[in-house]
Design a protein around this motif. Sequence first.
Motif, PDB file in Angstrom:
ATOM      1  N   PRO A  64      20.908 -10.634  20.773  1.00  0.00           N
ATOM      2  CA  PRO A  64      22.041  -9.798  21.170  1.00  0.00           C
ATOM      3  C   PRO A  64      23.166 -10.604  21.799  1.00  0.00           C
ATOM      4  CG  PRO A  64      20.265  -9.583  22.764  1.00  0.00           C
ATOM      5  CD  PRO A  64      19.749 -10.460  21.653  1.00  0.00           C
ATOM      6  N   ASP A  65      24.404 -10.138  21.564  1.00  0.00           N
ATOM      7  CA  ASP A  65      25.546 -10.711  22.269  1.00  0.00           C
ATOM      8  C   ASP A  65      25.717  -9.971  23.597  1.00  0.00           C
ATOM      9  OD1 ASP A  65      26.769  -8.266  21.719  1.00  0.00           O
ATOM     10  OD2 ASP A  65      28.194  -9.089  20.281  1.00  0.00           O
ATOM     11  N   LEU A  66      26.805 -10.196  24.291  1.00  0.00           N
ATOM     12  CA  LEU A  66      27.031  -9.556  25.585  1.00  0.00           C
ATOM     13  C   LEU A  66      27.158  -8.034  25.491  1.00  0.00           C
ATOM     14  CD1 LEU A  66      29.567 -12.107  27.129  1.00  0.00           C
ATOM     15  CD2 LEU A  66      27.124 -11.859  27.644  1.00  0.00           C
ATOM     16  N   HIS A  67      27.443  -7.538  24.294  1.00  0.00           N
ATOM     17  CA  HIS A  67      27.618  -6.098  24.100  1.00  0.00           C
ATOM     18  C   HIS A  67      26.378  -5.438  23.490  1.00  0.00           C
ATOM     19  CE1 HIS A  67      31.800  -6.685  25.107  1.00  0.00           C
ATOM     20  NE2 HIS A  67      31.836  -7.663  24.214  1.00  0.00           N
ATOM     21  N   GLY A  68      25.293  -6.217  23.319  1.00  0.00           N
ATOM     22  CA  GLY A  68      24.073  -5.669  22.742  1.00  0.00           C
ATOM     23  C   GLY A  68      24.090  -5.566  21.236  1.00  0.00           C
ATOM     24  N   LEU A  69      24.968  -6.340  20.584  1.00  0.00           N
ATOM     25  CA  LEU A  69      25.051  -6.344  19.129  1.00  0.00           C
ATOM     26  C   LEU A  69      24.436  -7.627  18.591  1.00  0.00           C
ATOM     27  CD1 LEU A  69      28.696  -5.000  18.823  1.00  0.00           C
ATOM     28  CD2 LEU A  69      26.555  -3.700  18.759  1.00  0.00           C
ATOM     29  N   CYS A  70      23.829  -7.543  17.412  1.00  0.00           N
ATOM     30  CA  CYS A  70      23.099  -8.677  16.856  1.00  0.00           C
ATOM     31  C   CYS A  70      24.037  -9.763  16.339  1.00  0.00           C
ATOM     32  CB  CYS A  70      22.180  -8.218  15.742  1.00  0.00           C
ATOM     33  SG  CYS A  70      21.198  -9.567  15.066  1.00  0.00           S
ATOM     34  N   LEU A  71      23.839 -10.980  16.838  1.00  0.00           N
ATOM     35  CA  LEU A  71      24.635 -12.128  16.399  1.00  0.00           C
ATOM     36  C   LEU A  71      24.191 -12.654  15.028  1.00  0.00           C
ATOM     37  CD1 LEU A  71      24.888 -14.049  19.773  1.00  0.00           C
ATOM     38  CD2 LEU A  71      26.754 -12.926  18.545  1.00  0.00           C
ATOM     39  N   GLY A  72      22.979 -12.329  14.618  1.00  0.00           N
ATOM     40  CA  GLY A  72      22.463 -12.832  13.350  1.00  0.00           C
ATOM     41  C   GLY A  72      22.851 -12.000  12.149  1.00  0.00           C
ATOM     42  N   CYS A  73      23.211 -10.759  12.363  1.00  0.00           N
ATOM     43  CA  CYS A  73      23.599  -9.879  11.257  1.00  0.00           C
ATOM     44  C   CYS A  73      25.094 -10.026  10.981  1.00  0.00           C
ATOM     45  CB  CYS A  73      23.277  -8.426  11.602  1.00  0.00           C
ATOM     46  SG  CYS A  73      21.504  -8.078  11.642  1.00  0.00           S
ATOM     47  N   PRO A  74      25.464 -10.075   9.716  1.00  0.00           N
ATOM     48  CA  PRO A  74      26.890 -10.194   9.401  1.00  0.00           C
ATOM     49  C   PRO A  74      27.638  -8.913   9.766  1.00  0.00           C
ATOM     50  CG  PRO A  74      25.637  -9.834   7.406  1.00  0.00           C
ATOM     51  CD  PRO A  74      24.638 -10.001   8.516  1.00  0.00           C
ATOM     52  N   VAL A  78      32.275  -0.277   9.469  1.00  0.00           N
ATOM     53  CA  VAL A  78      31.677   0.968   9.929  1.00  0.00           C
ATOM     54  C   VAL A  78      32.804   1.854  10.433  1.00  0.00           C
ATOM     55  CG1 VAL A  78      30.051   2.010  11.549  1.00  0.00           C
ATOM     56  CG2 VAL A  78      29.574  -0.259  10.625  1.00  0.00           C
ATOM     57  N   ASP A  79      32.947   3.014   9.842  1.00  0.00           N
ATOM     58  CA  ASP A  79      33.994   3.966  10.244  1.00  0.00           C
ATOM     59  C   ASP A  79      35.373   3.317  10.304  1.00  0.00           C
ATOM     60  OD1 ASP A  79      32.118   6.020  10.471  1.00  0.00           O
ATOM     61  OD2 ASP A  79      31.689   5.513  12.556  1.00  0.00           O
ATOM     62  N   GLY A  80      35.721   2.521   9.301  1.00  0.00           N
ATOM     63  CA  GLY A  80      37.048   1.932   9.220  1.00  0.00           C
ATOM     64  C   GLY A  80      37.285   0.724  10.101  1.00  0.00           C
ATOM     65  N   ARG A  81      36.242   0.205  10.729  1.00  0.00           N
ATOM     66  CA  ARG A  81      36.420  -1.007  11.542  1.00  0.00           C
ATOM     67  C   ARG A  81      35.227  -1.929  11.346  1.00  0.00           C
ATOM     68  NH1 ARG A  81      33.641  -0.764  16.498  1.00  0.00           N
ATOM     69  NH2 ARG A  81      32.707   1.264  16.844  1.00  0.00           N
ATOM     70  N   LEU A  82      35.455  -3.185  11.641  1.00  0.00           N
ATOM     71  CA  LEU A  82      34.406  -4.189  11.496  1.00  0.00           C
ATOM     72  C   LEU A  82      33.438  -4.068  12.665  1.00  0.00           C
ATOM     73  CD1 LEU A  82      33.953  -6.267   9.318  1.00  0.00           C
ATOM     74  CD2 LEU A  82      35.113  -7.951  10.728  1.00  0.00           C
ATOM     75  N   GLY A  83      32.145  -3.970  12.375  1.00  0.00           N
ATOM     76  CA  GLY A  83      31.146  -3.837  13.433  1.00  0.00           C
ATOM     77  C   GLY A  83      29.875  -4.585  13.095  1.00  0.00           C
ATOM     78  N   ARG A  84      29.009  -4.677  14.068  1.00  0.00           N
ATOM     79  CA  ARG A  84      27.712  -5.342  13.894  1.00  0.00           C
ATOM     80  C   ARG A  84      26.590  -4.364  14.201  1.00  0.00           C
ATOM     81  NH1 ARG A  84      27.567 -10.852  13.428  1.00  0.00           N
ATOM     82  NH2 ARG A  84      29.465 -11.956  13.895  1.00  0.00           N
ATOM     83  N   GLU A  85      25.391  -4.719  13.749  1.00  0.00           N
ATOM     84  CA  GLU A  85      24.203  -3.924  14.041  1.00  0.00           C
ATOM     85  C   GLU A  85      23.880  -4.014  15.531  1.00  0.00           C
ATOM     86  OE1 GLU A  85      22.157  -2.094  12.182  1.00  0.00           O
ATOM     87  OE2 GLU A  85      22.901  -2.571  10.189  1.00  0.00           O
ATOM     88  N   ALA A  86      23.399  -2.922  16.093  1.00  0.00           N
ATOM     89  CA  ALA A  86      22.902  -2.953  17.468  1.00  0.00           C
ATOM     90  C   ALA A  86      21.588  -3.727  17.482  1.00  0.00           C
ATOM     91  CB  ALA A  86      22.697  -1.535  17.983  1.00  0.00           C
ATOM     92  N   TRP A  87      21.352  -4.421  18.582  1.00  0.00           N
ATOM     93  CA  TRP A  87      20.102  -5.165  18.719  1.00  0.00           C
ATOM     94  C   TRP A  87      19.100  -4.301  19.451  1.00  0.00           C
ATOM     95  CZ3 TRP A  87      16.272  -7.293  21.558  1.00  0.00           C
ATOM     96  CH2 TRP A  87      15.592  -8.369  20.989  1.00  0.00           C
TER      97      TRP A  87
END
Length: 114
Positions: A64-74, A78-87
Amino acid sequence: MTTINDALARAHHLLQQDMLGYLDTVEHLTSEYDTDDDTILTVARTEVPRLIAALRGTVTGHKPDLHGLCLGCPPTWVDGRLGREAWPCPTISRAQEFLKNPDSIYDSVPHERP
C-alpha cells in the motif's frame, strides 16, 4: 493495429503456457506416487527456493501507498479518473487464498489438476 494486439495476445499466451508448463513439471516431479524420493528431494531443493522467490517478488511489489492503494497494480480508469486498486489488491488477496487453500486454484481457473 490488430496485428500488434494479436501479437501481444500470442506473446502473453506463450508466456503463460511456459510458466504453467514449468509448474506442471515441478508438480509432476514432486508427486510421491510418480517419482522416487531422491528425485523429489533434488527437485524440491532446487525448485522450491525458485518458487518462493517468484511468489515473494510478486507479493513485495504489491504494497500500500500512503493512501492505502496498491503500488503494484497499474492505474486504471475508474469513474472518469485514473485510480488504483485498494490494498489488499486482488493479487494479494488471491495469493493469500491460494496459500491457505491451494486446491482452491483449481476451482477458480480453467486448468485441470494433473
